[in-house]
Design a protein around this motif. Sequence first.
Motif, PDB file in Angstrom:
ATOM      1  N   GLU A 394       0.839  -1.199   0.000  1.00 49.51           N
ATOM      2  CA  GLU A 394       0.000   0.000   0.000  1.00 49.51           C
ATOM      3  C   GLU A 394       0.878   1.256   0.000  1.00 49.51           C
ATOM      4  OE1 GLU A 394      -3.528   0.314   0.474  1.00 49.51           O
ATOM      5  OE2 GLU A 394      -3.769  -1.822   0.060  1.00 49.51           O
ATOM      6  N   ALA A 395       1.940   1.191   0.802  1.00 46.90           N
ATOM      7  CA  ALA A 395       2.848   2.342   0.875  1.00 46.90           C
ATOM      8  C   ALA A 395       3.562   2.533  -0.464  1.00 46.90           C
ATOM      9  CB  ALA A 395       3.857   2.150   2.000  1.00 46.90           C
ATOM     10  N   PHE A 397       2.347   1.765  -3.384  1.00 46.68           N
ATOM     11  CA  PHE A 397       1.368   2.344  -4.315  1.00 46.68           C
ATOM     12  C   PHE A 397       1.195   3.837  -4.040  1.00 46.68           C
ATOM     13  CE2 PHE A 397      -3.225   3.381  -5.058  1.00 46.68           C
ATOM     14  CZ  PHE A 397      -3.098   3.534  -6.434  1.00 46.68           C
ATOM     15  N   TYR A 398       1.160   4.177  -2.767  1.00 48.35           N
ATOM     16  CA  TYR A 398       1.017   5.588  -2.389  1.00 48.35           C
ATOM     17  C   TYR A 398       2.156   6.412  -2.993  1.00 48.35           C
ATOM     18  CZ  TYR A 398       0.087   9.578   0.734  1.00 48.35           C
ATOM     19  OH  TYR A 398      -0.211  10.823   1.246  1.00 48.35           O
ATOM     20  N   SER A 399       3.373   5.891  -2.836  1.00 44.69           N
ATOM     21  CA  SER A 399       4.545   6.589  -3.354  1.00 44.69           C
ATOM     22  C   SER A 399       4.510   6.679  -4.890  1.00 44.69           C
ATOM     23  CB  SER A 399       5.803   5.861  -2.872  1.00 44.69           C
ATOM     24  OG  SER A 399       6.941   6.422  -3.427  1.00 44.69           O
ATOM     25  N   ARG A 400       4.146   5.579  -5.535  1.00 42.82           N
ATOM     26  CA  ARG A 400       4.086   5.580  -6.998  1.00 42.82           C
ATOM     27  C   ARG A 400       2.997   6.512  -7.502  1.00 42.82           C
ATOM     28  NH1 ARG A 400       3.783  -0.405  -9.174  1.00 42.82           N
ATOM     29  NH2 ARG A 400       4.582   0.510 -11.102  1.00 42.82           N
ATOM     30  N   LEU A 406       8.880   2.855  -9.294  1.00 49.64           N
ATOM     31  CA  LEU A 406       8.831   1.709  -8.386  1.00 49.64           C
ATOM     32  C   LEU A 406      10.157   1.495  -7.659  1.00 49.64           C
ATOM     33  CD1 LEU A 406       7.330  -0.739  -7.286  1.00 49.64           C
ATOM     34  CD2 LEU A 406       7.952  -1.991  -9.352  1.00 49.64           C
ATOM     35  N   THR A 408      12.663   3.589  -7.115  1.00 50.17           N
ATOM     36  CA  THR A 408      12.930   4.663  -6.152  1.00 50.17           C
ATOM     37  C   THR A 408      12.007   4.552  -4.949  1.00 50.17           C
ATOM     38  OG1 THR A 408      13.545   6.061  -8.019  1.00 50.17           O
ATOM     39  CG2 THR A 408      13.212   7.168  -5.918  1.00 50.17           C
ATOM     40  N   ILE A 412      13.217   4.337  -1.186  1.00 49.45           N
ATOM     41  CA  ILE A 412      12.803   5.298  -0.159  1.00 49.45           C
ATOM     42  C   ILE A 412      12.258   4.563   1.067  1.00 49.45           C
ATOM     43  CG2 ILE A 412      11.033   7.027   0.409  1.00 49.45           C
ATOM     44  CD1 ILE A 412      11.385   8.141  -2.435  1.00 49.45           C
ATOM     45  N   LEU A 413      11.416   3.557   0.822  1.00 50.14           N
ATOM     46  CA  LEU A 413      10.813   2.837   1.949  1.00 50.14           C
ATOM     47  C   LEU A 413      11.861   2.026   2.707  1.00 50.14           C
ATOM     48  CD1 LEU A 413       7.402   1.634   0.458  1.00 50.14           C
ATOM     49  CD2 LEU A 413       7.865   3.632   1.869  1.00 50.14           C
ATOM     50  N   ALA A 416      14.011   4.309   4.727  1.00 50.88           N
ATOM     51  CA  ALA A 416      13.261   4.756   5.901  1.00 50.88           C
ATOM     52  C   ALA A 416      13.283   3.665   6.972  1.00 50.88           C
ATOM     53  CB  ALA A 416      11.826   5.084   5.518  1.00 50.88           C
TER      54      ALA A 416
ATOM     55  N   PHE B  84      -6.017  10.306  -1.340  1.00 48.86           N
ATOM     56  CA  PHE B  84      -6.446   9.043  -0.728  1.00 48.86           C
ATOM     57  C   PHE B  84      -7.484   9.258   0.370  1.00 48.86           C
ATOM     58  CE2 PHE B  84      -3.364   5.516  -1.859  1.00 48.86           C
ATOM     59  CZ  PHE B  84      -2.796   6.185  -2.925  1.00 48.86           C
ATOM     60  N   PHE B  98       9.969  13.559   0.544  1.00 52.62           N
ATOM     61  CA  PHE B  98       9.027  12.780  -0.258  1.00 52.62           C
ATOM     62  C   PHE B  98       8.379  13.658  -1.340  1.00 52.62           C
ATOM     63  CE2 PHE B  98       4.647  11.005  -0.743  1.00 52.62           C
ATOM     64  CZ  PHE B  98       4.998   9.784  -1.290  1.00 52.62           C
TER      65      PHE B  98
END
Lengths: 451, 247
Positions: A394-395, A397-400, A406, A408, A412-413, A416, B84, B98
């Motif tokens: 989900e995270a 997808f949020y970033s994309r 994908l 990157t 990033i995740l 983190a 969202f 970000f």
Amino acid sequence: MENTAVDINLLSNMRETFEKLENLMAIDLQDQPPEVIDSKKYAWKMFLELKPELTAKLEGWRYTDPAKFLAKISMSSERTKLSLALKAVSLDGFYGITSTNGVDFGFQEFSKSADLKPLIANFSDLFQKEAPVRLRELIAKHFTARNYSQADALFALNAALAKDTLLIYVTPEMGEVKIKIDHLLSTLSDKMVNSRVFLILEDQARATIIEEYNSQNSFNYFLNGAIEVFVGQNAKFNYTRILLGDETATHYARVIINASQDACVKFDQINLGFNTVRNEILFNLNGKNFDGHLNGLTIADGDQHVDNFTEIDNRAPNCFSRELFKGVYAGRAKGAFCGSIIVRREGQKTNAVQSNQTILLSETAEINSKPQLKIWADDVKCTHGATVGKLNEEALFYSRSRGIDLETSRKILLMAFVGEVISQIEDPSIRSYVSELVNITIGKKIASSFS
Amino acid sequence: MLQIKNLVVSVEGKKILKGLNLEIRAGEIHAIMGANGSGKSTLAHLLAGKEGYEVESGEITYQGMNLLELDPEIRARAGVFLAFQYPLELPGVSLNYFLRTSLNSVRAHRNLEPLGVREFNDLLKERAKALELDPDLLQRSVNEGFSGGEKKRNEILQMAILEPQLAILDETDSGLDIDALRVVASGVNKLRAKDRSFLVITHYQRLLNYIIPDYVHVMLDGKIVRSGGKELAFELEQKGYGWIAES
């Protein structure tokens, strides 16, 4: 299986190898002082006695077969003499020492300021040159008269065969001593290298040490390392170990931190390289009011195998420790984390928290996590937790959905995720250096695991 | 801008969208209203490119492209933005970093130079101020520890930074008190433009008091069953969704 055949062949030659190694050791010992000869001969004897006991049946070796390391002993031991190199390193305010193939650090001093300098020495030289009496006493007390226990075969082997020992002695008058030690494996054939470091921080002393292990030439190296640290009362010690060796090389290390009353130790183990790794990190909290952390970070892919074995032994009251090991495993990489917190009867008011968190990037990657609490005191706060998961889809997808590609987004995740360990590194220049190395490693390993 | 024709979509074998048609032209605001489970959020996620949906038939054309063939990041760069309903928390990822990475990905796609740290910070501060977002939040991890209202305002902030062509607001009003609702709506209204379209998905009519739609569609069981002007929203509010189902 060609590899297996070679290994069996090597094992059958063990007896012959040991004789060779013993002869080599005898040559090394010819010009040594009696203290050194005695301790080395004893260590060799203990190695031979303990070696048969070092098997996968030992509780602490459940997830890593000791044969992975024992089989490598039969490689010839590296004896090349190379001189100590002192150099400025890119880390701000640090002095650099390079040890090539674990030998001959030489006896050199370098100036930090005009007259206050850390003593950096070849261990055996100390007995011939005019070492401070206090230092000789400390060494006799802490390092030469030692007992070996059941799982100590490789540690004893190191004590017997390490040609030189790097000794760093820090007193409070020196101010904060910052040193980067580069351990470089570089030969023209497969080799075993025994490297040994002693660090002594006197009461009130302060030191930040970063050790980096690297290899060149893609040979089948076995680095057997031992690091013993004595942290005096109210002394402050920051220590980062970074493994960057080639994925043809094997790394085993025993790290023992002996902490006195009111000591503060921040330890960070960063595993980014080598094919097979085992770190045994033991904290002996011998005095009350210890404060510190024991953290670790592993990024592994391909066929890497990384085993972190830790033990925090609370032998005195009111010690505070935080332990956080995080790992990212891709490909067919395997990881193990065994973390023990021991609280002895004297360890009242111990406050210890342990956490092991892992992200597996592939179906074939694996982690075995085994926390252990052994508590004999009744007034303590000890907790442990372990989590294993995948990257949060989900995270991702949020970033994309914000335009970030994908690869990157994954990076990033993951950064983190591991950032929690990096952010706790005390020294800012080491922190950013590690962050950069981890970033590069994650970049490479992501590319290779998803392409 | 966006044409959806005869869209049939299932999730794990269950049909969710059952022949949906919708056309949105540049500059228009469309609202989709419907009861829970009518397929509104599925449509929003599908438009943004979320995986796990099977398109059995139909097509979605966005600015002449087959939207369904594009990866989510390509859609975003081409101007599709989804606010969202439940924004994700990304612990350890600073909002500032970000958003800068996001904006520069989009800018690269538009052949624009990446914004430097300083320029970006100025832009971010200015847009955050308009949404009455605490500047401290910009230094924190994305959505971590944000209140429900802060998360929603953060979605609108991202929209304001990325300046999309097609913005899809998925239940942006849910969980907002009236003040927050007003701030969010005014953020949206500031972005209204000739070449920018909005698809506002909501359960309640109240958001549409602030964001005045050109068209209102009612969704029921995976289809748009009625379309009209903004007055349709009022009618729904008075009569309830049952009225549509019965009629």
